[in-house]
Design an enzyme around this catalytic site. Structure first.
Site, mmCIF file in Angstrom:
data_model
loop_
_atom_site.group_PDB
_atom_site.id
_atom_site.type_symbol
_atom_site.label_atom_id
_atom_site.label_comp_id
_atom_site.label_asym_id
_atom_site.label_seq_id
_atom_site.Cartn_x
_atom_site.Cartn_y
_atom_site.Cartn_z
ATOM 1 N N TYR A 227 0.832 -1.211 0.000
ATOM 2 C CA TYR A 227 0.000 0.000 0.000
ATOM 3 C C TYR A 227 0.864 1.257 0.000
ATOM 4 C CZ TYR A 227 -3.491 3.442 1.297
ATOM 5 O OH TYR A 227 -4.306 4.549 1.314
ATOM 6 N N ASP B 65 -0.994 4.282 -8.074
ATOM 7 C CA ASP B 65 -2.041 5.189 -8.553
ATOM 8 C C ASP B 65 -1.925 6.613 -8.002
ATOM 9 O OD1 ASP B 65 -2.643 4.125 -6.097
ATOM 10 O OD2 ASP B 65 -4.810 4.118 -6.391
ATOM 11 N N GLY C 233 29.172 -46.168 35.984
ATOM 12 C CA GLY C 233 30.580 -46.555 35.880
ATOM 13 C C GLY C 233 31.360 -45.907 36.996
ATOM 14 N N GLU D 243 35.749 -45.024 31.659
ATOM 15 C CA GLU D 243 35.008 -46.026 30.871
ATOM 16 C C GLU D 243 34.502 -45.464 29.545
ATOM 17 O OE1 GLU D 243 33.835 -46.857 35.286
ATOM 18 O OE2 GLU D 243 33.873 -45.097 33.975
#
Length: 284
Positions: free
Chosen positions: A81, A86, A174, A179
Site C-alpha cells: 500500500y 495510482d 561406571g 570407561e
C-alpha cells in the site's frame, strides 16, 4: 491506558517545496515511502522496526509525521500500500532490509553471520544464543564415532532405539572413571533431537530444557556432583509436565510425546529419592 507499541507502523508526512530527507536510525529494520499528491504533497510510508516501539518513539524518528500502528492484515499488504502506483509522484524509496512474516529466526542468524561483532556489542544476549546455535550445528554436522563400541554402549543404543515411555530412565553406571561415559554422552547429545546437561539447580536446568522441550536429554553428572543428582528434573522431563520458574514462570505440557532420558554417573541412583522401577541400569 496502556501505551500502544508495535514493530510495524505507517506514516504520512506533509511537506511543501523539496522532498524531505528521512533520518532513519539503527532501530529501523526497513522502511519504504513515496511522494504522493492528493490535495497536497506528502510522503506516504511503511516502517518495520527491529523491536516494538511506542508512538512517541516513532514521532522522534520522523518529527512532524502522523503515525498509526499498522492495520493491514500483514506487513506485506502494508508495504504494498505504501508503494502503490495510482497516487505516486516520485519514488518509491527503500531503507534497510525487509523481513517477511515467519522469517525472523533465519534473518537473525543472517545478521549474526554478516557481522557477529556488531551483534556482540548491540545485543550480547542474542549474540551468545546465536553463537551457541552455530557452534552446536557445526559440531553436529561433523560428529563421528571413531571408536570400537563397548558392550554397554551397544546396550544403550538398543535402549534408545526402542519407543520411549513415560517412566524408564536409562542410568549408565561406571564407578571407576575412564570407561568412556562422557565421550559417549557428548556424542549422543549431538544427534538431532537430543540435548546435553551436566546437572545443576532445578531452575537453571528447566530454563534450558524449556527452550527445546521435545528433545531427548543426556545428563552427564560430574563425579563432584554425584550426591546432588537432580531427580526432580529427571521426573519432570519423563512425566512431560515441566515447570520453569526462572525469569517468567511457565508450565510446559507435552503429554503425547514421551522422550528418552539417559543419566551417565559414577554412582548408583538414590532409591530414597526416585522409584526403583523407573530405572534401567546399564553397567559399564
Amino acid at each position: 491506558m496502556p501505551t500502544v507499541q508495535s514493530t510495524c507502523w505507517v506514516f504520512t508526512l506533509n511537506f511543501k517545496g523539496e522532498i524531505p530527507i528521512l533520518p532513519f536510525n539503527e532501530r529501523v529494520q526497513y522502511a519504504c515511502w513515496q511522494h504522493e499528491r492528493v490535495g497536497h504533497d506528502h510522503l506516504q510510508g511503511f516502517i518495520q522496526m527491529k523491536a516494538q516501539q511506542s508512538l512517541g518513539q516513532m514521532k522522534a524518528i520522523i518529527p512532524g509525521a502522523h503515525f498509526e500502528k499498522m492495520r493491514a492484515l500483514n506487513s506485506d499488504q502494508a508495504k504494498a500500500y505504501a508503494m502503490k502506483e495510482d497516487t505516486r509522484i516520485e519514488g518509491p524509496w527503500e531503507y534497510g532490509k525487509y523481513i517477511k512474516k515467519g522469517s525472523h529466526k533465519r534473518k537473525i542468524m543472517e545478521r549474526f553471520e554478516d557481522d557477529p561483532e556488531e551483534m556482540k556489542i548491540e545485543d550480547p544476549s542474542l549474540y551468545r544464543r546465536c553463537l551457541s546455535r552455530k557452534m552446536t550445528e557445526e559440531q553436529r554436522s561433523t560428529a563421528e564415532w571413531n571408536y570400537d563400541m563397548k558392550p554397554w554402549q551397544d546396550q544403550v543404543i538398543q535402549e534408545i532405539e526402542e519407543t520411549p515411555d513415560y517412566r524408564k530412565i536409562i542410568w549408565v553406571y561406571g564407578p571407576k572413571g575412564g570407561e568412556g561415559k562422557s565421550t559417549f554422552a557428548r556424542y549422543l547429545s549431538l544427534k538431532q533431537g537430543w540435548g546435553y546437561l551436566p546437572g545443576g539447580p532445578t531452575h537453571d536446568m528447566l530454563h534450558i530444557i524449556s527452550g527445546e522441550p521435545k528433545n531427548n536429554w543426556v545428563f552427564d553428572i560430574p563425579r563432584v556432583a554425584s550426591e546432588y543428582v537432580n531427580y526432580g528434573v529427571l521426573e519432570q522431563v519423563k512425566n512431560r509436565v515441566m515447570v520453569n520458574t526462572k525469569y517468567e514462570p511457565i508450565v510446559i505440557r507435552d503429554d503425547n510425546h514421551p522422550v528418552h532420558v539417559i543419566v551417565f554417573a559414577n554412582c548408583m541412583p538414590d532409591f530414597t529419592k526416585i522409584s526403583e522401577d523407573r530405572m534401567k541400569i546399564v553397567h559399564c
